[in-house]
Design an enzyme around this catalytic site. Sequence first.
Site, PDB file in Angstrom:
ATOM      1  N   GLY A 133     -64.391  27.227 -31.768  1.00 38.32           N
ATOM      2  CA  GLY A 133     -64.030  28.190 -30.712  1.00 38.32           C
ATOM      3  C   GLY A 133     -62.560  28.552 -30.798  1.00 38.32           C
ATOM      4  N   SER A 135     -61.251  32.051 -32.580  1.00 32.45           N
ATOM      5  CA  SER A 135     -60.979  33.494 -32.535  1.00 32.45           C
ATOM      6  C   SER A 135     -61.392  34.103 -31.195  1.00 32.45           C
ATOM      7  CB  SER A 135     -61.755  34.211 -33.638  1.00 32.45           C
ATOM      8  OG  SER A 135     -61.478  33.625 -34.873  1.00 32.45           O
ATOM      9  N   SER A 168     -69.706  31.242 -35.118  1.00 38.01           N
ATOM     10  CA  SER A 168     -70.871  31.031 -35.991  1.00 38.01           C
ATOM     11  C   SER A 168     -71.820  30.006 -35.393  1.00 38.01           C
ATOM     12  CB  SER A 168     -70.420  30.548 -37.376  1.00 38.01           C
ATOM     13  OG  SER A 168     -69.596  31.499 -37.977  1.00 38.01           O
ATOM     14  N   GLU A 255     -61.281  22.850 -42.844  1.00 38.09           N
ATOM     15  CA  GLU A 255     -62.106  24.058 -42.865  1.00 38.09           C
ATOM     16  C   GLU A 255     -61.928  24.855 -44.152  1.00 38.09           C
ATOM     17  OE1 GLU A 255     -61.749  26.482 -39.357  1.00 38.09           O
ATOM     18  OE2 GLU A 255     -62.852  28.138 -40.247  1.00 38.09           O
ATOM     19  N   ASN A 374     -57.228  36.440 -46.213  1.00 38.52           N
ATOM     20  CA  ASN A 374     -56.444  36.106 -47.398  1.00 38.52           C
ATOM     21  C   ASN A 374     -54.986  36.535 -47.276  1.00 38.52           C
ATOM     22  OD1 ASN A 374     -58.856  35.111 -48.198  1.00 38.52           O
ATOM     23  ND2 ASN A 374     -58.827  36.013 -50.229  1.00 38.52           N
ATOM     24  N   GLU A 375     -54.719  37.574 -46.486  1.00 39.17           N
ATOM     25  CA  GLU A 375     -53.321  37.972 -46.281  1.00 39.17           C
ATOM     26  C   GLU A 375     -52.573  36.851 -45.535  1.00 39.17           C
ATOM     27  OE1 GLU A 375     -55.946  39.939 -45.515  1.00 39.17           O
ATOM     28  OE2 GLU A 375     -55.731  41.373 -47.155  1.00 39.17           O
TER      29      GLU A 375
END
Length: 388
Positions: A133, A135, A168, A255, A374-375
Amino acid sequence: MTSSLTLAPAPSSEAAENVRAEVREFLAAERDAGTFTTHVDTWLSGVDPAFSRRLGERGWLGMTWPEEYGGHERTAMERYAVTEELLAAGAPVAAHWIADRQSGPNLLRYGTEEQRRAILPRIAAGECFFVIGMSEPDSGSDLASIRTKATRTDGGDWVVNGAKVWTSNAHHSHYAIVLVRTGPPGEGPRGRHQGLSQLLVDLSSPGIAINPIRILDGGHHFNEVVFDDVLVPGDMLLGEEGAGWHQVTAELAFERSGPERFLSTYPLLAEFARRVADAGDAAALACLGRLSARLLALRQLSLRIAAALDRGELPDVPAALVKDVGTTFEADVVAEIRGVVDVPASLDSPDPLGRALAEAQLHAPGYTLRGGTNEILKGIVARGLGLR
Ligand SMILES: Cc1cc2nc3c(=O)[nH]c(=O)nc-3n(C[C@H](O)[C@H](O)[C@H](O)COP(=O)(O)OP(=O)(O)OC[C@H]3O[C@@H](n4cnc5c(N)ncnc54)[C@H](O)[C@@H]3O)c2cc1C
């Protein structure tokens, strides 16, 4: 050329190779019994609680945890061998994946004795599933800007209000570890990291609404989770009040570093390898060679991070690196294979390569986003190298 692409044995112990052989035997028996068929990206989408329970019965969940908490005190390399085989087979592991990978280790590190005893044995048995939990609708990369808030009641409990998103498998899970603001931010550029905490929230609590968000192939894997005056008992604070940012950083190392960050599309690569062996096409063989070389290099990097985690280190910079290059590789597997095979990608295709291509393509937008884009990861690596 062999008829299938198999991962070379890890540079690890005899014990790891023994358990790898046991997992392969188990998976072959499960396939023969018709309990699963191979799919792409099953650590996100392959939910089968009964399969997770069978893994728990075998001792393949909570593998490295102390026995007093239901664990099996095996090495990180043994666990690595198990997870790698499950991913390579495209087995349905999504139900337990997050609990086993990061929520359990987070509880071991920061949980109270009561929390560990109540929850860890159930995770290890494949009976208790967790979600992340973190985002929120307006807070993804900039996680410190979250607005979900927990306020203390006079009795010492918490009342949570706000919303999380892209959660998810919340609709299949029992608990969320929710990052909440419990105090005001501090001064200065890093002040926003202060006043954050993690709560263990029972997803069946009154006031929680779990709303589906569908992905491109129509599948329901993630959700919006809304908290409306949700009462969370005071003893469900995880770790220290106000130390949520530090704890989340530690959780993200678990993660980001595992083999799932480069093996989501392995079932497609394996199917392609079988096809190439049969056809002997030069361009396809060259493509397979390029992809295999990258895969083996990634695996070495990931194995070393697993060993560092086992030593109790916090390899957050290498974990960010492996996730960046690993997920780029997963997406490249799809693009490169599409470039050399003349097989229509379709979820209904009678051809396993066509089906795997469609599954991999439709899940591809998520590979480089989930777990941090990825940024953002490149920024972490650059800072870790002292480049900015
Ligand atoms: C399949 C999938 C599963 C997920 N599961 C979960 C889950 O279970 N729990 C959970 O909490 N979250 C989950 N997420 C959310 C995921 O962590 C976020 O999508 C991710 O962190 C990016 O946040 P955002 O979507 O808000 O994008 P934004 O942060 O809005 O970013 C948009 C774009 O801007 C770029 N950008 C943003 N800031 C910067 C910067 N400072 N420098 C350079 N570029 C920048 C990003 O790289 C990205 O390309 C999941 C996502 C996916 C795709």
